[in-house]
Design a protein around this motif. Structure first.
Motif, PDB file in Angstrom:
ATOM      1  N   MET A 292      -7.841  -7.790   3.476  1.00 36.21           N
ATOM      2  CA  MET A 292      -7.790  -8.843   4.089  1.00 36.21           C
ATOM      3  C   MET A 292      -6.618  -8.524   5.408  1.00 36.21           C
ATOM      4  O   MET A 292      -6.414  -7.301   5.475  1.00 36.21           O
ATOM      5  N   SER A 293      -6.426  -9.367   6.127  1.00 36.33           N
ATOM      6  CA  SER A 293      -5.460  -9.067   7.354  1.00 36.33           C
ATOM      7  C   SER A 293      -4.051  -8.789   6.648  1.00 36.33           C
ATOM      8  O   SER A 293      -3.939  -9.094   5.565  1.00 36.33           O
TER       9      SER A 293
ATOM     10  N   HIS B  72       0.930  -1.569   0.060  1.00 36.85           N
ATOM     11  CA  HIS B  72      -0.146   0.188  -0.113  1.00 36.85           C
ATOM     12  C   HIS B  72       0.956   1.353   0.050  1.00 36.85           C
ATOM     13  O   HIS B  72       0.537   2.319   0.666  1.00 36.85           O
ATOM     14  N   GLN B  73       2.166   1.123  -0.369  1.00 35.56           N
ATOM     15  CA  GLN B  73       2.979   2.405  -0.208  1.00 35.56           C
ATOM     16  C   GLN B  73       2.641   3.420  -1.385  1.00 35.56           C
ATOM     17  O   GLN B  73       3.345   4.674  -1.161  1.00 35.56           O
ATOM     18  N   TYR B  74       2.131   3.165  -2.442  1.00 40.36           N
ATOM     19  CA  TYR B  74       1.762   4.185  -3.386  1.00 40.36           C
ATOM     20  C   TYR B  74       0.405   4.130  -3.832  1.00 40.36           C
ATOM     21  O   TYR B  74       0.158   2.932  -3.994  1.00 40.36           O
ATOM     22  N   LYS B  75      -0.299   5.174  -4.029  1.00 41.44           N
ATOM     23  CA  LYS B  75      -1.683   5.025  -4.483  1.00 41.44           C
ATOM     24  C   LYS B  75      -1.867   5.871  -5.601  1.00 41.44           C
ATOM     25  O   LYS B  75      -1.569   7.345  -5.099  1.00 41.44           O
ATOM     26  N   GLU B  76      -2.527   5.659  -6.554  1.00 43.50           N
ATOM     27  CA  GLU B  76      -2.980   6.282  -7.852  1.00 43.50           C
ATOM     28  C   GLU B  76      -4.348   5.890  -8.125  1.00 43.50           C
ATOM     29  O   GLU B  76      -4.783   4.834  -7.610  1.00 43.50           O
ATOM     30  N   TRP B  77      -4.986   6.652  -8.937  1.00 42.09           N
ATOM     31  CA  TRP B  77      -6.407   6.019  -9.638  1.00 42.09           C
ATOM     32  C   TRP B  77      -6.101   5.350 -10.916  1.00 42.09           C
ATOM     33  O   TRP B  77      -5.402   5.874 -11.857  1.00 42.09           O
ATOM     34  N   GLY B  78      -6.301   4.143 -10.935  1.00 46.65           N
ATOM     35  CA  GLY B  78      -6.295   3.456 -12.398  1.00 46.65           C
ATOM     36  C   GLY B  78      -7.681   3.347 -12.823  1.00 46.65           C
ATOM     37  O   GLY B  78      -8.783   3.664 -12.139  1.00 46.65           O
ATOM     38  N   VAL B  79      -7.965   3.240 -14.176  1.00 46.24           N
ATOM     39  CA  VAL B  79      -9.380   2.830 -14.473  1.00 46.24           C
ATOM     40  C   VAL B  79      -9.574   1.818 -15.604  1.00 46.24           C
ATOM     41  O   VAL B  79      -8.643   1.675 -16.551  1.00 46.24           O
ATOM     42  N   PHE B  80     -10.902   1.232 -15.590  1.00 41.38           N
ATOM     43  CA  PHE B  80     -11.182   0.253 -16.583  1.00 41.38           C
ATOM     44  C   PHE B  80     -12.573   0.735 -17.439  1.00 41.38           C
ATOM     45  O   PHE B  80     -13.227   1.614 -16.280  1.00 41.38           O
TER      46      PHE B  80
ATOM     47  N   GLN C 253       2.147 -14.194  -6.629  1.00 40.22           N
ATOM     48  CA  GLN C 253       3.238 -14.976  -7.317  1.00 40.22           C
ATOM     49  C   GLN C 253       3.123 -14.504  -8.833  1.00 40.22           C
ATOM     50  O   GLN C 253       3.847 -14.529  -9.692  1.00 40.22           O
ATOM     51  N   TYR C 254       1.792 -14.139  -9.371  1.00 41.87           N
ATOM     52  CA  TYR C 254       1.562 -13.449 -10.625  1.00 41.87           C
ATOM     53  C   TYR C 254       1.772 -12.020 -10.758  1.00 41.87           C
ATOM     54  O   TYR C 254       1.338 -11.282 -11.554  1.00 41.87           O
ATOM     55  N   GLY C 255       2.210 -11.409  -9.541  1.00 35.54           N
ATOM     56  CA  GLY C 255       2.613 -10.086  -9.461  1.00 35.54           C
ATOM     57  C   GLY C 255       1.246  -9.055  -9.443  1.00 35.54           C
ATOM     58  O   GLY C 255       1.423  -8.061  -9.643  1.00 35.54           O
ATOM     59  N   TYR C 256       0.117  -9.876  -8.761  1.00 27.78           N
ATOM     60  CA  TYR C 256      -1.073  -8.679  -8.558  1.00 27.78           C
ATOM     61  C   TYR C 256      -1.629  -9.072  -7.265  1.00 27.78           C
ATOM     62  O   TYR C 256      -1.667 -10.414  -6.775  1.00 27.78           O
ATOM     63  N   LEU C 257      -2.633  -8.199  -6.645  1.00 21.92           N
ATOM     64  CA  LEU C 257      -3.197  -8.670  -5.517  1.00 21.92           C
ATOM     65  C   LEU C 257      -4.678  -8.002  -5.533  1.00 21.92           C
ATOM     66  O   LEU C 257      -4.835  -6.811  -6.103  1.00 21.92           O
ATOM     67  N   HIS C 258      -5.684  -8.559  -5.355  1.00 21.65           N
ATOM     68  CA  HIS C 258      -7.133  -8.272  -5.226  1.00 21.65           C
ATOM     69  C   HIS C 258      -7.969  -8.089  -6.368  1.00 21.65           C
ATOM     70  O   HIS C 258      -7.178  -7.948  -7.460  1.00 21.65           O
ATOM     71  N   CYS C 259      -9.352  -7.760  -6.180  1.00 25.08           N
ATOM     72  CA  CYS C 259     -10.121  -7.730  -7.193  1.00 25.08           C
ATOM     73  C   CYS C 259     -11.277  -6.892  -6.743  1.00 25.08           C
ATOM     74  O   CYS C 259     -11.512  -6.560  -5.495  1.00 25.08           O
ATOM     75  N   LEU C 260     -12.104  -6.471  -7.833  1.00 22.34           N
ATOM     76  CA  LEU C 260     -13.337  -5.853  -7.354  1.00 22.34           C
ATOM     77  C   LEU C 260     -14.491  -6.938  -7.461  1.00 22.34           C
ATOM     78  O   LEU C 260     -14.376  -8.023  -7.874  1.00 22.34           O
ATOM     79  N   THR C 261     -15.558  -6.683  -6.429  1.00 18.22           N
ATOM     80  CA  THR C 261     -16.775  -7.690  -6.832  1.00 18.22           C
ATOM     81  C   THR C 261     -17.535  -7.518  -8.010  1.00 18.22           C
ATOM     82  O   THR C 261     -17.391  -6.581  -8.812  1.00 18.22           O
ATOM     83  N   LEU C 262     -18.414  -8.149  -8.383  1.00 22.33           N
ATOM     84  CA  LEU C 262     -19.392  -7.906  -9.296  1.00 22.33           C
ATOM     85  C   LEU C 262     -20.303  -6.819  -8.979  1.00 22.33           C
ATOM     86  O   LEU C 262     -20.425  -6.553  -8.128  1.00 22.33           O
ATOM     87  N   PRO C 263     -20.465  -6.000 -10.353  1.00 27.84           N
ATOM     88  CA  PRO C 263     -21.612  -4.851  -9.986  1.00 27.84           C
ATOM     89  C   PRO C 263     -22.881  -5.601  -9.369  1.00 27.84           C
ATOM     90  O   PRO C 263     -23.268  -6.455  -9.940  1.00 27.84           O
TER      91      PRO C 263
ATOM     92  N   TYR D 271       0.066 -10.422   2.888  1.00 26.93           N
ATOM     93  CA  TYR D 271       1.407 -10.855   2.702  1.00 26.93           C
ATOM     94  C   TYR D 271       1.524 -12.063   1.913  1.00 26.93           C
ATOM     95  O   TYR D 271       2.486 -12.219   0.947  1.00 26.93           O
ATOM     96  N   LEU D 272       0.706 -12.930   2.406  1.00 19.98           N
ATOM     97  CA  LEU D 272       0.932 -14.416   1.922  1.00 19.98           C
ATOM     98  C   LEU D 272       0.005 -14.818   0.788  1.00 19.98           C
ATOM     99  O   LEU D 272      -0.319 -15.906   0.416  1.00 19.98           O
ATOM    100  N   CYS D 273      -0.915 -13.974   0.364  1.00 21.19           N
ATOM    101  CA  CYS D 273      -1.631 -14.104  -0.531  1.00 21.19           C
ATOM    102  C   CYS D 273      -1.199 -14.586  -1.944  1.00 21.19           C
ATOM    103  O   CYS D 273      -0.466 -14.282  -2.332  1.00 21.19           O
ATOM    104  N   PRO D 274      -1.649 -15.925  -2.083  1.00 24.27           N
ATOM    105  CA  PRO D 274      -1.135 -16.463  -3.415  1.00 24.27           C
ATOM    106  C   PRO D 274      -1.038 -15.938  -4.774  1.00 24.27           C
ATOM    107  O   PRO D 274      -0.236 -16.286  -5.475  1.00 24.27           O
ATOM    108  N   THR D 275      -2.072 -15.020  -4.950  1.00 26.72           N
ATOM    109  CA  THR D 275      -2.070 -14.224  -6.260  1.00 26.72           C
ATOM    110  C   THR D 275      -0.548 -13.504  -6.224  1.00 26.72           C
ATOM    111  O   THR D 275      -0.257 -13.008  -7.576  1.00 26.72           O
TER     112      THR D 275
END
Ligand code: FRU
Length: 441
Positions: A270-271, A38-46, A282-292, A276-280
């Motif tokens: 997450m805690s 969480h050390q850097y934050k910007e807005w990305g967009v889809f 290893q693919y270089g990313y973390l987290h997602c959004l829920t469905l609308p 820190y130990l989230c398996p994703t």
């Protein structure tokens, strides 16, 4: 293709500035594109024309000026006179001391964002935990609410007003009951003529910034009415959870051109250890959004249902009607739809070789969801009291799953991790005329 929006790299958190603008949906989000922390934050967009097929447009608003140099934090957007107005919190830290600014940026085309010079400073009754502006049109003016903490360390929601979207006046505290000692990501919207919904994320946080005790927080709502004259939110219900799963936080809603109130959450907060130990990673990313989710009020109860567009992703359908059975999924991406005529009997569903267990216990009228925690290796369960189980819709993308119970009476959102080849599903408790549909992706 997946059900859930996830970043191509880095860490994604809160949905921000959700809007339909000039024929496109814009889902902005908190993003660290450089790392999975969480050390850097910007807005990305889809962006998307249908909320199903998304284009990842990368960065939208960067922490590139004095007032937001330590993070472009969460916020919202609205359209006015053909322009998009975005409101976000500029986070700054000076020798560890936090200062927040509510900032404004505008865009004519959804691609170029111009930052306004002017920003809102925190009124003296609050600490600098002042963030996440949400703006909407009132009867005679614009309103903004901001998540806040009073100098007495009490959670609160601050109310501001404006006539032109650029000059803002602090009015008063809109609401401050049971918001622990800070409130993040507030939202307020009408659901029908009688009812407004106030969404809040109460947070328990340590008094000192350098105290490493973990922050705890959750997403909730209160039904009531926003009294525009008194400038207060008048509650008619107590605080209720928005989601009963393990992983749902910082939701935001918007009104779409089909006349729906749609909410999207961050999956998940997450805690620290889980993150820190989230398996994703290893693919270089973390987290997602829920469905609308479409939010409605039916017979006095708030309902949350996945947008109907998601059905476009259905491919092959398989139908199961015997009272119990098992089958193999084609992959970890799947939709299941249960409907039962005898809604009061027990029901059990074991997904992906028991990585997720769903149980409706008729004796106790309890619906429960169990997963294995990837940090402790132990099973953990979330429960909700429900009177019966008549219907259930489940959407899963390999490691994220949303379970909508009884046509949206309650939802469980969670992450779960299991081997790719674990694809068996077992169910028990389909009485006569019940069916379980499996849609491959
Ligand atoms: C909620 C939150 C917001 C803040 C943002 C920073 O998850 O803490 O209050 O604006 O995340 O990324």
């Amino acid at each position: 293709m997946t059900y859930h929006i996830e970043p191509d790299r880095g860490l994604l958190n809160d949905p921000n500035g959700l809007i339909w603008f000039k024929d496109k949906y814009y889902f902005f989000h908190q993003w660290n594109r450089f790392d999975t922390n969480h050390q850097y934050k910007e807005w990305g967009v889809f962006t998307s024309a249908n909320m199903i097929h998304w284009n990842n447009q990368g960065s939208a608003i960067l922490p590139d000026r004095k007032l937001d140099r330590d993070g472009v934090y969460s916020g919202s957007s609205i359209e006015h006179d053909g322009e998009m107005y975005l409101f976000y919190t500029g986070n700054t830290k000076n020798n560890g001391e936090r200062k927040s600014y509510q900032c404004i940026s505008t865009s004519k085309n959804g691609q170029t964002f111009i930052k306004e010079e002017r920003a809102i400073e925190t009124p003296p009754e609050f600490t600098e935990h002042h963030r996440d502006p949400k703006v909407w049109r009132g009867e005679n003016n614009w309103w903004m609410i901001v998540g806040a903490q009073t100098k007495e360390q009490k959670g609160a929601i601050a109310l501001y007003s404006s006539c032109d979207l650029l000059h803002w006046k602090y009015e008063n505290i809109l609401y401050d009951e049971r918001l622990d000692n800070m409130c993040e990501c507030p939202d307020l919207f009408s659901i029908d003529d009688e009812t407004d919904i106030l969404v809040c994320c109460p947070q328990v946080r340590p008094e000192q910034e350098d105290d490493l005790t973990e922050v705890s927080s959750y997403a909730a709502f209160i039904s009531g009415k926003f009294d525009e004259k008194a400038k207060k939110f008048l509650p008619k219900s107590s605080l209720q959870l928005l989601d009963y799963g393990f992983d749902f936080y910082a939701p935001q809603s918007f009104f779409d051109p089909k006349g729906r109130r749609i909410m999207v959450g961050w999956m998940s907060r997450m805690s620290e250890n889980e993150e820190y130990l989230c398996p994703t990673k290893q693919y270089g990313y973390l987290h997602c959004l829920t469905l609308p989710r479409v939010i409605t009020r039916e017979n006095g109860e708030i309902k949350q249902k996945p947008i109907e567009e998601v059905k476009q992703l259905r491919k092959r359908e398989q139908r199961f009607t015997s009272s119990q059975g098992c089958f193999e999924l084609e992959s970890g991406r799947f939709e299941l739809e249960l409907s039962r005529k005898d809604c009061t009997a027990d029901f059990k569903l074991f997904l992906r070789n028991c990585a997720v267990e769903i149980h409706y216990c008729s004796k106790k009228n309890v619906f429960s969801v169990t997963r294995e925690n990837w940090v402790t290796g132990k099973k953990e369960t979330k429960v909700k009291q429900v009177q019966s189980l008549s219907q259930m819709s489940i959407y899963s993308d390999n490691s994220s799953i949303e379970i909508f119970v009884n046509d949206g009476e309650c939802v469980f959102s969670l992450r779960y991790f299991t081997e790719e080849e674990n694809l068996s599903v077992k169910y028990v408790g389909l009485q006569q005329k019940g069916e379980l549909l499996y849609f491959s992706f």
